[in-house]
Design a protein around this motif. Structure first.
Motif, PDB file in Angstrom:
ATOM      1  N   GLU A 154       0.814  -1.218   0.000  1.00 47.19           N
ATOM      2  CA  GLU A 154       0.000   0.000   0.000  1.00 47.19           C
ATOM      3  C   GLU A 154       0.847   1.268   0.000  1.00 47.19           C
ATOM      4  O   GLU A 154       0.314   2.369   0.123  1.00 47.19           O
ATOM      5  N   GLY A 155       2.155   1.131  -0.126  1.00 48.56           N
ATOM      6  CA  GLY A 155       3.016   2.300  -0.242  1.00 48.56           C
ATOM      7  C   GLY A 155       3.609   2.791   1.060  1.00 48.56           C
ATOM      8  O   GLY A 155       4.187   3.887   1.101  1.00 48.56           O
ATOM      9  N   LEU A 156       3.495   2.005   2.135  1.00 46.39           N
ATOM     10  CA  LEU A 156       4.021   2.404   3.436  1.00 46.39           C
ATOM     11  C   LEU A 156       5.314   1.651   3.726  1.00 46.39           C
ATOM     12  O   LEU A 156       5.550   0.569   3.196  1.00 46.39           O
ATOM     13  N   VAL A 157       6.146   2.228   4.584  1.00 48.42           N
ATOM     14  CA  VAL A 157       7.343   1.538   5.047  1.00 48.42           C
ATOM     15  C   VAL A 157       6.943   0.662   6.224  1.00 48.42           C
ATOM     16  O   VAL A 157       6.268   1.108   7.157  1.00 48.42           O
ATOM     17  N   GLY A 158       7.330  -0.611   6.186  1.00 52.52           N
ATOM     18  CA  GLY A 158       6.976  -1.538   7.247  1.00 52.52           C
ATOM     19  C   GLY A 158       8.207  -2.071   7.954  1.00 52.52           C
ATOM     20  O   GLY A 158       9.232  -2.344   7.327  1.00 52.52           O
ATOM     21  N   VAL A 159       8.117  -2.211   9.268  1.00 49.05           N
ATOM     22  CA  VAL A 159       9.182  -2.792  10.075  1.00 49.05           C
ATOM     23  C   VAL A 159       8.635  -4.063  10.707  1.00 49.05           C
ATOM     24  O   VAL A 159       7.637  -4.015  11.439  1.00 49.05           O
ATOM     25  N   LEU A 160       9.269  -5.174  10.411  1.00 48.86           N
ATOM     26  CA  LEU A 160       8.820  -6.462  10.915  1.00 48.86           C
ATOM     27  C   LEU A 160       9.506  -6.768  12.239  1.00 48.86           C
ATOM     28  O   LEU A 160      10.733  -6.825  12.310  1.00 48.86           O
ATOM     29  N   GLY A 161       8.722  -6.951  13.307  1.00 52.29           N
ATOM     30  CA  GLY A 161       9.345  -7.277  14.580  1.00 52.29           C
ATOM     31  C   GLY A 161       8.443  -7.004  15.765  1.00 52.29           C
ATOM     32  O   GLY A 161       7.315  -6.517  15.635  1.00 52.29           O
ATOM     33  N   ASP A 162       8.940  -7.339  16.935  1.00 54.08           N
ATOM     34  CA  ASP A 162       8.237  -7.172  18.199  1.00 54.08           C
ATOM     35  C   ASP A 162       8.444  -5.752  18.687  1.00 54.08           C
ATOM     36  O   ASP A 162       9.565  -5.341  19.016  1.00 54.08           O
TER      37      ASP A 162
END
Length: 363
Positions: free
Chosen positions: A193-201
């Motif tokens: 969707e065009g957003l920056v995502g950070v994968l994690g807790d």
């Protein structure tokens, strides 16, 4: 959830007993770029390789008299295909060799470039992977260097998605919103969707630092559990002392704890929904209006804006928008408050106005 269990969970998480996703905190997913699916890329490379092989076979077969087969006999189509295969793959058994001048010139100026092209196609996947990794590292580095005054949204479930939609509706650019979530499919959806995502807790400082939370101006926390929200709030406030933190919780009894943890605003989803249901039961029209106000970009919108020079020194009733409150310094004044009778240039107004989308639709 009782406060005792909440504190027990916080203590356990602090000791590291809930660290099931340490590796996930190391991933940053940039907005997705339009690329062909992997299977299609493989098929494209396979077709290109077969085309090069077919062209080389036809070139050799067209001048078959210029080639010598050590096994004896004329060089036929199958021999030409065999020669093209071993030549393009740089195997070169030497059982079929060019002996004529034309055949040798063709090998120098035509087949050799085709061999290079064939090898490029074969190793293209590896080169593309290396290029993509380098490009990803460059994009992440550039993103980190320019990321300032952005919004971090922890949790991209139903509440998080609607929070992002509202932010976008109010003019927040997508490159100024960072989503943090422990589920890879959710982060991938945010990137699509065009957003920056950070994968994690998000309860871990490492994850929040990868979202550049220390330089964020707004933090929205919409986790599924209140204990997780409390720990994320504590961690976020420790990393960023000045950001505005808005937290969604399920139970009213946890609101004081979240405020003590550093939240500026705490929204209780269960009680808010219950109040809306009660008001809708007593008056469906009131419920409809409230739902309209809560849905940004549809009908009426609640917004905060500064006082203009023309409005300074006048009454809130003289404004074009319907003023419901005045923000003066760190105080929120109701529009009926005598102190709010005269607007000051440094004030901010909480107004109800017609949504831009509704006005365009009416026109």
């Amino acid at each position: 959830m009782t406060r005792l269990s909440l504190f027990r969970t916080l203590w356990n998480r602090t000791r590291g007993e809930a660290g099931e996703d340490a590796e996930a905190g190391r991933s940053i997913v940039m907005p997705a770029r339009r690329v062909a699916p992997p299977l299609r890329q493989v098929l494209q490379r396979l077709i290109m390789s077969l085309v090069v092989l077919g062209v080389t076979t036809l070139i050799v077969y067209a001048d078959s008299s210029g080639y010598h087969d050590n096994a004896g006999g004329e060089v036929g189509f199958l021999d030409s295909a065999y020669y093209a295969t071993v030549t393009l793959s740089t195997t070169g058994y030497g059982d079929i060799t060019p002996v004529g001048d034309a055949a040798r010139l063709t090998n120098i100026f035509v087949i050799t470039p085709l061999r290079v092209l064939f090898l490029i196609i074969l190793v293209g996947t590896t080169l593309e992977v290396l290029t993509d990794r380098t490009r990803q590292q460059v994009r992440v580095h550039r993103w980190r260097s320019r990321m300032r005054e952005h919004t971090v949204v922890v949790g991209y479930g139903t509440k998080g998605r609607h929070a992002v939609e509202t932010l976008l509706g109010q003019g927040k650019p997508k490159d100024k919103i960072v989503v943090v979530d422990p589920q890879k499919k959710v982060v991938d959806a945010a990137a699509t969707e065009g957003l920056v995502g950070v994968l994690g807790d998000a309860t871990r400082s490492e994850t929040l630092l990868r979202a550049e939370l220390a330089r964020a101006s707004q933090i929205v926390i919409t986790t599924q559990r209140d204990d997780t929200a409390a720990l994320v709030t504590l961690t976020a406030r420790q990393l960023n002392k000045s950001a505005t933190i808005v937290v969604a919780v399920r139970e009213d009894e946890n609101v004081p704890l979240l405020r003590q943890s550093g939240a500026n605003t705490v929204v209780t989803s269960s009680s808010s929904a219950g109040r809306l249901l009660g008001m809708s039961m007593m008056s469906p029209n009131v419920g409809t209006v409230l739902e309209d106000l809560l849905t940004y970009g549809n009908g009426l919108d609640v917004a905060e804006r500064p006082v203009t020079k023309r409005e300074a020194g006048h009454s809130p009733r003289d404004c074009e928008d319907l003023v419901v409150a005045v923000v003066r310094g760190h105080r929120l004044l109701h529009f009926t408050d005598p102190e709010a009778a005269t607007l000051q240039l440094a004030d901010r107004l909480i107004t109800i106005r017609e949504a831009a989308g509704a006005a365009e639709h009416r026109e």
